[in-house]
Design a protein around this motif. Structure first.
Motif, PDB file in Angstrom:
ATOM      1  N   ARG A  68      10.370   5.069  -1.504  1.00 44.59           N
ATOM      2  CA  ARG A  68       8.820   5.199  -1.176  1.00 44.59           C
ATOM      3  C   ARG A  68       8.228   3.637  -1.316  1.00 44.59           C
ATOM      4  N   GLN A  69       8.823   2.917  -2.265  1.00 39.10           N
ATOM      5  CA  GLN A  69       8.286   1.646  -2.247  1.00 39.10           C
ATOM      6  C   GLN A  69       8.480   0.750  -1.113  1.00 39.10           C
ATOM      7  N   GLU A  70       9.547   0.789  -0.602  1.00 42.83           N
ATOM      8  CA  GLU A  70       9.978   0.077   0.562  1.00 42.83           C
ATOM      9  C   GLU A  70       9.054   0.565   1.746  1.00 42.83           C
ATOM     10  N   MET A  71       8.940   2.100   1.922  1.00 44.79           N
ATOM     11  CA  MET A  71       7.785   2.612   2.863  1.00 44.79           C
ATOM     12  C   MET A  71       6.548   1.912   2.887  1.00 44.79           C
ATOM     13  N   LEU A  72       6.247   1.854   1.527  1.00 38.33           N
ATOM     14  CA  LEU A  72       4.720   1.406   1.102  1.00 38.33           C
ATOM     15  C   LEU A  72       4.678   0.071   1.436  1.00 38.33           C
ATOM     16  N   GLN A  73       5.667  -1.018   1.229  1.00 38.77           N
ATOM     17  CA  GLN A  73       5.619  -2.296   1.489  1.00 38.77           C
ATOM     18  C   GLN A  73       5.476  -2.632   3.165  1.00 38.77           C
ATOM     19  N   VAL A  74       6.202  -1.677   3.940  1.00 42.66           N
ATOM     20  CA  VAL A  74       6.152  -1.932   5.096  1.00 42.66           C
ATOM     21  C   VAL A  74       4.886  -1.334   5.991  1.00 42.66           C
ATOM     22  N   LEU A  75       4.429  -0.364   5.412  1.00 45.40           N
ATOM     23  CA  LEU A  75       3.006   0.321   5.576  1.00 45.40           C
ATOM     24  C   LEU A  75       2.007  -0.895   5.297  1.00 45.40           C
ATOM     25  N   ARG A  76       2.104  -1.631   4.202  1.00 46.79           N
ATOM     26  CA  ARG A  76       1.040  -2.690   3.899  1.00 46.79           C
ATOM     27  C   ARG A  76       1.204  -3.673   5.036  1.00 46.79           C
ATOM     28  N   LEU A  77       2.178  -4.069   5.348  1.00 43.25           N
ATOM     29  CA  LEU A  77       2.687  -5.113   6.401  1.00 43.25           C
ATOM     30  C   LEU A  77       1.805  -4.757   7.746  1.00 43.25           C
ATOM     31  N   MET A  78       1.967  -3.414   8.096  1.00 41.21           N
ATOM     32  CA  MET A  78       1.566  -2.938   9.355  1.00 41.21           C
ATOM     33  C   MET A  78      -0.098  -2.742   9.385  1.00 41.21           C
ATOM     34  N   VAL A  79      -0.555  -2.358   8.411  1.00 38.90           N
ATOM     35  CA  VAL A  79      -1.864  -1.972   8.347  1.00 38.90           C
ATOM     36  C   VAL A  79      -2.643  -3.020   7.955  1.00 38.90           C
ATOM     37  N   GLY A  80      -2.171  -3.743   6.949  1.00 40.18           N
ATOM     38  CA  GLY A  80      -3.202  -5.052   6.347  1.00 40.18           C
ATOM     39  C   GLY A  80      -4.226  -4.124   5.473  1.00 40.18           C
ATOM     40  N   VAL A  81      -5.283  -4.914   5.515  1.00 35.16           N
ATOM     41  CA  VAL A  81      -6.514  -4.286   4.643  1.00 35.16           C
ATOM     42  C   VAL A  81      -7.441  -3.050   5.170  1.00 35.16           C
ATOM     43  N   GLN A  82      -6.925  -2.554   6.427  1.00 33.75           N
ATOM     44  CA  GLN A  82      -7.865  -1.514   6.999  1.00 33.75           C
ATOM     45  C   GLN A  82      -7.498  -0.300   6.391  1.00 33.75           C
ATOM     46  N   VAL A  83      -6.663  -0.041   5.595  1.00 37.43           N
ATOM     47  CA  VAL A  83      -6.606   1.212   4.841  1.00 37.43           C
ATOM     48  C   VAL A  83      -6.569   1.104   3.103  1.00 37.43           C
ATOM     49  N   THR A  84      -7.120   1.857   2.436  1.00 37.85           N
ATOM     50  CA  THR A  84      -7.148   1.549   0.989  1.00 37.85           C
ATOM     51  C   THR A  84      -5.661   1.771   0.591  1.00 37.85           C
ATOM     52  N   GLU A  85      -5.469   1.134  -0.663  1.00 34.62           N
ATOM     53  CA  GLU A  85      -3.923   1.321  -1.499  1.00 34.62           C
ATOM     54  C   GLU A  85      -3.731   2.681  -1.409  1.00 34.62           C
ATOM     55  N   GLU A  86      -4.833   3.335  -2.036  1.00 37.92           N
ATOM     56  CA  GLU A  86      -4.629   4.857  -2.241  1.00 37.92           C
ATOM     57  C   GLU A  86      -4.209   5.587  -1.090  1.00 37.92           C
ATOM     58  N   GLN A  87      -5.055   5.474   0.147  1.00 37.47           N
ATOM     59  CA  GLN A  87      -4.613   6.003   1.533  1.00 37.47           C
ATOM     60  C   GLN A  87      -3.052   5.536   1.752  1.00 37.47           C
ATOM     61  N   LEU A  88      -2.791   4.421   1.669  1.00 40.93           N
ATOM     62  CA  LEU A  88      -1.071   3.852   1.990  1.00 40.93           C
ATOM     63  C   LEU A  88      -0.429   4.694   1.028  1.00 40.93           C
ATOM     64  N   GLU A  89      -0.615   4.761  -0.440  1.00 41.50           N
ATOM     65  CA  GLU A  89       0.291   5.523  -1.445  1.00 41.50           C
ATOM     66  C   GLU A  89       0.601   6.870  -0.470  1.00 41.50           C
ATOM     67  N   SER A  90      -0.601   7.524  -0.322  1.00 42.54           N
ATOM     68  CA  SER A  90      -0.568   8.908   0.247  1.00 42.54           C
ATOM     69  C   SER A  90       0.141   9.113   1.247  1.00 42.54           C
ATOM     70  N   ILE A  91       0.135   7.969   2.196  1.00 40.26           N
ATOM     71  CA  ILE A  91       1.100   8.070   3.596  1.00 40.26           C
ATOM     72  C   ILE A  91       2.333   7.914   3.466  1.00 40.26           C
ATOM     73  N   ALA A  92       2.647   6.884   2.615  1.00 41.51           N
ATOM     74  CA  ALA A  92       4.030   6.629   2.062  1.00 41.51           C
ATOM     75  C   ALA A  92       4.744   7.936   1.422  1.00 41.51           C
ATOM     76  N   ASP A  93       3.948   8.433   0.376  1.00 47.19           N
ATOM     77  CA  ASP A  93       4.336   9.529  -0.406  1.00 47.19           C
ATOM     78  C   ASP A  93       4.975  10.853   0.668  1.00 47.19           C
ATOM     79  N   ARG A  94       3.696  11.185   1.473  1.00 48.15           N
ATOM     80  CA  ARG A  94       3.915  12.409   2.208  1.00 48.15           C
ATOM     81  C   ARG A  94       4.940  11.915   3.098  1.00 48.15           C
TER      82      ARG A  94
END
Length: 196
Positions: free
Chosen positions: A133-159
């Motif tokens: 989950r942490q690796e998925m979250l890290q890559v998502l952060r790289l891909m979307v930057g600041v356009q999505v909130t941290e909470e939304q990123l965590e939700s996407i990674a979890d799902r």
């Protein structure tokens, strides 16, 4: 045509590289010229710094991860055959590539499974064979930057991890990753048309 083959003769091991990668002689020649242009100080190999000069990689959020894929096992130098092997994964799959392949022959570098292995290693940051989950979250952060909130990123990674994780270990193995993408046309999405 004679001059083209004489240029190709300067490419070290051109016939073996052509067999391994599936690139035509003309494509190998173009890639060799590109390799030499990136090797601006004529070292005979490329470094990470050389690849960072490629504009498309410099602006790609996964650029560093893509560059890392050219340097397996922590190597510092990339020779021409290594350069072409990585690029071969992005070569479009031809109808003839799907034909009757000798099972004794190695799987083509541009096969669906090799394309999936390449994509998987972009996410598997610690190279343990699983995407956490942490690796998925890290890559998502790289891909979307600041356009999505941290909470939304965590939700996407979890799902994403939850949907792909069939064995319930909280991570995505390569087989789970491949299965989750079975309906996606990876052969098309991971191809660069100029690489025939």
């Amino acid at each position: 045509m004679g001059s083209r083959s004489s240029h190709a003769a300067r490419i070290p091991d051109v016939d073996s590289i052509r067999r391994e990668t599936g690139f035509s002689q003309a494509s190998l020649l173009r890639l060799y010229h590109r390799f030499r242009a990136l090797d601006w100080n004529e070292k005979g190999y490329l470094s990470r710094v050389d690849l960072q000069q490629i504009g498309a990689l410099a602006v790609n959020p996964l650029g560093d991860r893509i560059i890392d894929s050219f340097f397996p096992d922590g190597s510092l130098h990339l020779d021409f055959p290594g350069f072409v092997r990585v690029l071969a994964r992005f070569r479009p799959v031809d109808d003839e590539d799907n034909g009757n392949r000798d099972p004794k022959e190695p799987e083509p570098l541009n096969s669906r499974m090799n394309k999936l292995r390449f994509a998987f290693q972009l996410y598997d940051l610690d190279r343990d064979g699983k995407i956490s989950r942490q690796e998925m979250l890290q890559v998502l952060r790289l891909m979307v930057g600041v356009q999505v909130t941290e909470e939304q990123l965590e939700s996407i990674a979890d799902r994403t991890v939850q949907e792909a994780d069939e064995d319930g270990d909280g991570a995505v193995s390569f087989l789970e990753f491949a299965k989750s993408l079975e309906k996606m046309n990876i052969e098309q999405k991971m191809s660069i048309r100029i690489l025939k």
